[in-house]
Design an enzyme around this catalytic site. Structure first.
Site, PDB file in Angstrom:
ATOM      1  N   ASP A  16     -21.316  25.586  18.930  1.00  0.00           N
ATOM      2  CA  ASP A  16     -21.621  25.448  17.489  1.00  0.00           C
ATOM      3  C   ASP A  16     -23.102  25.677  17.182  1.00  0.00           C
ATOM      4  O   ASP A  16     -23.766  24.837  16.542  1.00  0.00           O
ATOM      5  CB  ASP A  16     -21.255  24.031  16.991  1.00  0.00           C
ATOM      6  CG  ASP A  16     -19.822  23.632  17.291  1.00  0.00           C
ATOM      7  OD1 ASP A  16     -18.970  24.523  17.425  1.00  0.00           O
ATOM      8  OD2 ASP A  16     -19.569  22.419  17.393  1.00  0.00           O
ATOM      9  N   GLU A 236     -13.355  26.316   9.090  1.00  0.00           N
ATOM     10  CA  GLU A 236     -14.498  25.453   9.429  1.00  0.00           C
ATOM     11  C   GLU A 236     -15.708  26.335   9.729  1.00  0.00           C
ATOM     12  O   GLU A 236     -15.649  27.551   9.576  1.00  0.00           O
ATOM     13  CB  GLU A 236     -14.158  24.560  10.646  1.00  0.00           C
ATOM     14  CG  GLU A 236     -13.861  25.323  11.912  1.00  0.00           C
ATOM     15  CD  GLU A 236     -13.348  24.432  13.060  1.00  0.00           C
ATOM     16  OE1 GLU A 236     -13.161  23.218  12.875  1.00  0.00           O
ATOM     17  OE2 GLU A 236     -13.121  24.990  14.158  1.00  0.00           O
TER      18      GLU A 236
HETATM   19  O1  FUB Z   1     -17.556  21.138  18.090  1.00  0.00           O
HETATM   20  C1  FUB Z   1     -16.530  20.443  17.441  1.00  0.00           C
HETATM   21  C2  FUB Z   1     -15.884  21.309  16.427  1.00  0.00           C
HETATM   22  O2  FUB Z   1     -15.314  22.450  17.057  1.00  0.00           O
HETATM   23  C3  FUB Z   1     -16.804  21.893  15.406  1.00  0.00           C
HETATM   24  O3  FUB Z   1     -17.240  20.975  14.461  1.00  0.00           O
HETATM   25  C4  FUB Z   1     -15.957  22.984  14.901  1.00  0.00           C
HETATM   26  O4  FUB Z   1     -16.593  23.920  14.088  1.00  0.00           O
HETATM   27  C5  FUB Z   1     -15.445  23.576  16.200  1.00  0.00           C
HETATM   28  O5  FUB Z   1     -16.355  24.470  16.772  1.00  0.00           O
END
Ligand code: FUB
Length: 335
Positions: A16, A236
């Site tokens: 991320d 996301e």
């Molecule tokens: O790293 C945890 C979660 O996985 C992140 O918040 C999302 O975007 C995904 O990458």
């Protein structure tokens, strides 16, 4: 020219990435993956991160990363119990603000703020999370006029669907109230508008939202929101960057595993869908940032090749990113 893509930090699992240029160096604020032994579930219960590090580079193509160590630990955040997911950092008046996502002691994801005097930290967390900022994956974008906007949200385990009914948002504006409603899971039918991410301008002190969060609308060429059943709809990993005066909103499509983007004329959108930045990588999640450093644009992202496809043990990568003459992004090749 160095051979890219390359892994940026082979000695540990990080994911991320959120990258910014501060004082001539590139700083990367990643999630810090580790093997906590937690059970796998559809809500990401196996992602049990408990601290953040920051990495820096003088030369992203050739140098080894400098790891500045732990910049914030969950045990030093009063309101947070666990799962320190994606974060981002913005600078204002010589101070650095880490906006991060974590779960409270009731299992609810919030966004919080921690402050440092230097990009390397350490960051000191505020006592409470940002009011009305639920869900995950904040991206803090500073526009040329100095205004800072926070883009955020994630479906499924990220709890975005707990927060607001799309119908309510469209008709009445957003009123997030004191806590998200877990009973009303607001997934829509595949032929209905997809549940969008949220954004808000931040207050001058960067500790709160200055306005009620608004939807980030990603629309097709006819101005219609992408549908919930569209494999290119938002899931996301919001990211915002500016190129030639236009606003580029990019994101992960989650269960269809693409990184996609859309372009708008102002920070609030709407943003017109353009295409795929990165095809699916090894591992369930895909998450990125886009940054210009020393005259070259880069896509930073992660995959699970080094961990042999263990989905919560991810490794940071970088590849160059190029635009076409019309401002569209050339799909990045992840060799
Ligand atoms: O790293 C945890 C979660 O996985 C992140 O918040 C999302 O975007 C995904 O990458």
């Amino acid at each position: 020219m160095a051979k890219l893509p390359r892994y940026l930090f082979p000695s540990d699992y990080m994911a991320d990435p959120a990258a910014h240029v501060f004082n001539g160096k590139l700083y990367i604020y990643p999630s810090h993956d580790w093997e906590a032994g937690a059970a796998f579930d559809d809500d990401g219960g196996h992602f049990q991160m408990k601290d953040y590090h920051v990495l820096s580079f003088n030369d992203i193509e050739n140098d080894e990363a400098t790891d500045h160590g732990v910049i914030l630990d969950v045990k030093d955040v009063k309101w947070a119990e666990k799962q320190m997911w994606d974060s981002d950092v913005v600078e204002k008046d010589g101070k650095y603000y880490l906006i991060f996502s974590a779960k409270d002691y009731n299992g609810v994801f919030h966004l919080g703020v921690a402050i440092a005097d230097r990009p390397e930290g350490p960051f000191i967390a505020q006592e409470h999370p940002i009011r009305g900022a639920y869900s995950i994956d904040p991206c803090v974008f500073k526009d040329d006029d100095g205004q800072v906007y926070c883009y955020y949200g994630g479906l499924w385990g990220g709890q975005l669907q707990w927060n607001v009914a799309p119908q309510k948002v469209l008709k009445e504006g957003v009123d997030l109230g004191p806590a998200p409603d877990r009973k009303t899971q607001l997934f829509t039918a595949p032929d209905m508008p997809a549940l969008p991410s949220l954004m808000a301008r931040m207050s001058d002190d960067l500790l709160q939202f200055a306005e009620a969060p608004r939807q980030v609308l990603v629309v097709d060429n006819d101005g219609q929101p992408l549908k919930a059943g569209d494999p290119h709809r938002f899931f996301e990993a919001s990211w915002m960057h500016k190129y030639n005066g236009k606003y580029y909103f990019s994101y992960s499509t989650g269960d269809s595993h693409y990184l996609c983007y859309a372009i708008g004329d102002n920070p609030y959108g709407p943003f017109t869908y353009q295409g795929v930045i990165l095809e699916p990588v090894v591992g369930w999640t895909t998450h990125h940032c886009i940054v210009e450093f020393k005259g070259q644009w880069y896509l930073l992202y992660h995959d699970c090749v080094p961990s042999n496809d263990i989905t919560h043990l991810r490794s940071l990568k970088v590849q160059r990113l190029f635009y076409n003459e019309d401002g569209t992004i050339k799909t990045v090749v992840n060799e």
